[in-house]
Scaffold this motif. Structure first.
Motif, PDB file in Angstrom:
ATOM      1  N   SER A  69      54.496 -34.501 -27.549  1.00  0.00           N
ATOM      2  CA  SER A  69      54.490 -35.702 -28.384  1.00  0.00           C
ATOM      3  C   SER A  69      54.524 -36.936 -27.491  1.00  0.00           C
ATOM      4  O   SER A  69      55.030 -36.887 -26.366  1.00  0.00           O
ATOM      5  CB  SER A  69      55.706 -35.709 -29.321  1.00  0.00           C
ATOM      6  N   PHE A  70      53.968 -38.019 -28.019  1.00  0.00           N
ATOM      7  CA  PHE A  70      54.145 -39.318 -27.371  1.00  0.00           C
ATOM      8  C   PHE A  70      55.512 -39.902 -27.718  1.00  0.00           C
ATOM      9  O   PHE A  70      55.941 -40.884 -27.114  1.00  0.00           O
ATOM     10  CB  PHE A  70      53.045 -40.293 -27.824  1.00  0.00           C
ATOM     11  N   ARG A  71      56.162 -39.323 -28.688  1.00  0.00           N
ATOM     12  CA  ARG A  71      57.510 -39.768 -29.081  1.00  0.00           C
ATOM     13  C   ARG A  71      58.528 -38.870 -28.387  1.00  0.00           C
ATOM     14  O   ARG A  71      58.804 -37.745 -28.819  1.00  0.00           O
ATOM     15  CB  ARG A  71      57.657 -39.700 -30.605  1.00  0.00           C
ATOM     16  N   HIS A  72      59.100 -39.357 -27.331  1.00  0.00           N
ATOM     17  CA  HIS A  72      59.883 -38.504 -26.441  1.00  0.00           C
ATOM     18  C   HIS A  72      61.259 -38.156 -26.983  1.00  0.00           C
ATOM     19  O   HIS A  72      61.827 -37.121 -26.622  1.00  0.00           O
ATOM     20  CB  HIS A  72      59.965 -39.143 -25.057  1.00  0.00           C
ATOM     21  N   ASP A  73      61.794 -38.986 -27.874  1.00  0.00           N
ATOM     22  CA  ASP A  73      63.063 -38.608 -28.499  1.00  0.00           C
ATOM     23  C   ASP A  73      62.874 -37.400 -29.418  1.00  0.00           C
ATOM     24  O   ASP A  73      63.800 -36.615 -29.623  1.00  0.00           O
ATOM     25  CB  ASP A  73      63.686 -39.779 -29.265  1.00  0.00           C
ATOM     26  N   ALA A 101      57.364 -30.157 -18.962  1.00  0.00           N
ATOM     27  CA  ALA A 101      56.055 -30.557 -18.457  1.00  0.00           C
ATOM     28  C   ALA A 101      55.756 -32.000 -18.820  1.00  0.00           C
ATOM     29  O   ALA A 101      56.359 -32.573 -19.742  1.00  0.00           O
ATOM     30  CB  ALA A 101      54.968 -29.648 -19.049  1.00  0.00           C
ATOM     31  N   ILE A 102      54.804 -32.564 -18.089  1.00  0.00           N
ATOM     32  CA  ILE A 102      54.219 -33.841 -18.499  1.00  0.00           C
ATOM     33  C   ILE A 102      52.770 -33.588 -18.884  1.00  0.00           C
ATOM     34  O   ILE A 102      52.093 -32.741 -18.293  1.00  0.00           O
ATOM     35  CB  ILE A 102      54.316 -34.922 -17.396  1.00  0.00           C
ATOM     36  N   HIS A 103      52.296 -34.319 -19.898  1.00  0.00           N
ATOM     37  CA  HIS A 103      50.909 -34.246 -20.349  1.00  0.00           C
ATOM     38  C   HIS A 103      50.324 -35.658 -20.266  1.00  0.00           C
ATOM     39  O   HIS A 103      50.212 -36.356 -21.276  1.00  0.00           O
ATOM     40  CB  HIS A 103      50.831 -33.708 -21.779  1.00  0.00           C
ATOM     41  N   VAL A 121      52.177 -29.803 -15.071  1.00  0.00           N
ATOM     42  CA  VAL A 121      51.313 -30.960 -15.343  1.00  0.00           C
ATOM     43  C   VAL A 121      50.051 -30.483 -16.067  1.00  0.00           C
ATOM     44  O   VAL A 121      49.307 -29.653 -15.543  1.00  0.00           O
ATOM     45  CB  VAL A 121      50.925 -31.687 -14.044  1.00  0.00           C
ATOM     46  N   ARG A 122      49.837 -31.021 -17.277  1.00  0.00           N
ATOM     47  CA  ARG A 122      48.659 -30.654 -18.074  1.00  0.00           C
ATOM     48  C   ARG A 122      47.972 -31.940 -18.542  1.00  0.00           C
ATOM     49  O   ARG A 122      48.297 -32.463 -19.616  1.00  0.00           O
ATOM     50  CB  ARG A 122      49.073 -29.799 -19.275  1.00  0.00           C
ATOM     51  N   GLN A 158      59.232 -24.569 -25.011  1.00  0.00           N
ATOM     52  CA  GLN A 158      58.585 -25.403 -24.002  1.00  0.00           C
ATOM     53  C   GLN A 158      58.149 -26.729 -24.626  1.00  0.00           C
ATOM     54  O   GLN A 158      57.566 -26.737 -25.715  1.00  0.00           O
ATOM     55  CB  GLN A 158      57.344 -24.705 -23.445  1.00  0.00           C
ATOM     56  N   VAL A 159      58.413 -27.837 -23.931  1.00  0.00           N
ATOM     57  CA  VAL A 159      57.985 -29.145 -24.425  1.00  0.00           C
ATOM     58  C   VAL A 159      57.313 -29.925 -23.302  1.00  0.00           C
ATOM     59  O   VAL A 159      57.669 -29.782 -22.120  1.00  0.00           O
ATOM     60  CB  VAL A 159      59.153 -29.964 -25.027  1.00  0.00           C
ATOM     61  N   GLY A 160      56.341 -30.761 -23.692  1.00  0.00           N
ATOM     62  CA  GLY A 160      55.618 -31.586 -22.730  1.00  0.00           C
ATOM     63  C   GLY A 160      55.528 -33.021 -23.207  1.00  0.00           C
ATOM     64  O   GLY A 160      55.167 -33.271 -24.367  1.00  0.00           O
TER      65      GLY A 160
END
Length: 245
Positions: free
Chosen positions: A143-147, A183-185, A206-207, A160-162
């Motif tokens: 998600s772009f919403r990190h919270d 991960a970061i996307h 990294v994806r 797993q979360v990115g």
């Protein structure tokens, strides 16, 4: 270093209408390692697979997903915008997609589309659906919403979360560690060789998204990206050594 994985963005969206069963079936046929898709909540609380918050761009209908029931969404033509061959495509649910890929070894990257519409309970509903299909070990939530990702980890620490982002972030592994994500996307232009190496040193995968040109794919393969999210999984597969598996 493990070989870069091929993730089909909204399915094989280069040759079929995005986020449709046809696009996901074609991703399977193309031997993608994973698919990426987007989820929203309908008015009656069903998990709907579509990119936009409104149905206007990719269907013959109009309005917000949040204001339409599953039955109303199922009446829409979800494919003719792409081509006449796809006029029978309907709007899929997350359950339909998970059932389609259940017998495969495909990874499923589910993007929670809760930046514009903060759907209450979206995280819990997605997690419950993934658990119902017993696919926890194959699913990545992004998600772009990190919270929202922090909430996912609180509910289900093993998931797993990115973290999705589009900026040129400094030392993203530090931020990833603070968030507690796996991960970061990033947008592919933000995924430099130095960024990938730094993340790997700190156990962060990294994806990058959405990578459609072969030269960009080659750079990211060389940099050691864990997966590349692309509209053209066949194009990426051809660039990988052997059969890419």
């Amino acid at each position: 270093m493990s070989q870069t994985k091929v993730f089909a963005h909204r399915g094989f969206s280069g040759i079929a209408p995005e986020n449709t069963m046809a696009a996901f079936e074609k991703a399977l046929e193309a031997q993608a390692d994973g698919i990426e898709l987007d989820v929203h909540l309908s008015r009656d609380g069903e998990l709907i697979v579509m990119h936009d918050e409104k149905v206007d761009r990719t269907t013959n209908g109009s309005g917000w997903i949040k204001d339409l029931t599953l039955a109303e969404l199922k009446q829409l033509d979800n494919g003719s915008w792409f081509g006449k061959d796809y006029e029978n495509e309907t709007v899929p649910t997350l359950a339909e997609v998970l059932e389609l890929v259940g017998d495969s070894d495909l990874a499923v990257n589910i993007e929670l589309k809760n930046t514009i519409i903060p759907y209450p309970g979206l995280e819990q509903k997605v997690i419950r659906e993934v658990e119902r299909f017993q696919m926890q070990d194959r699913v990545i939530l992004s998600s772009f919403r990190h919270d929202s990702l922090q909430l996912v980890k609180k509910i289900c620490p093993a998931m797993q979360v990115g973290a999705l982002y589009a900026c040129g972030m400094v030392d993203p592994w530090v931020y990833a560690g603070y968030l507690g994500v796996d991960a970061i996307h990033p947008h592919y232009l933000a995924a430099t060789e130095e960024i990938v190496a730094g993340c790997h040193r700190h156990g962060i995968r990294v994806r990058p998204y959405t990578v459609n040109e072969e030269e960009d794919m080659k750079c990211l393969i060389s940099a050691g990206a864990d997966a590349i999210i692309t509209n053209y999984p066949d194009r990426l597969r051809r660039l990988l050594p052997g059969d890419g598996k």
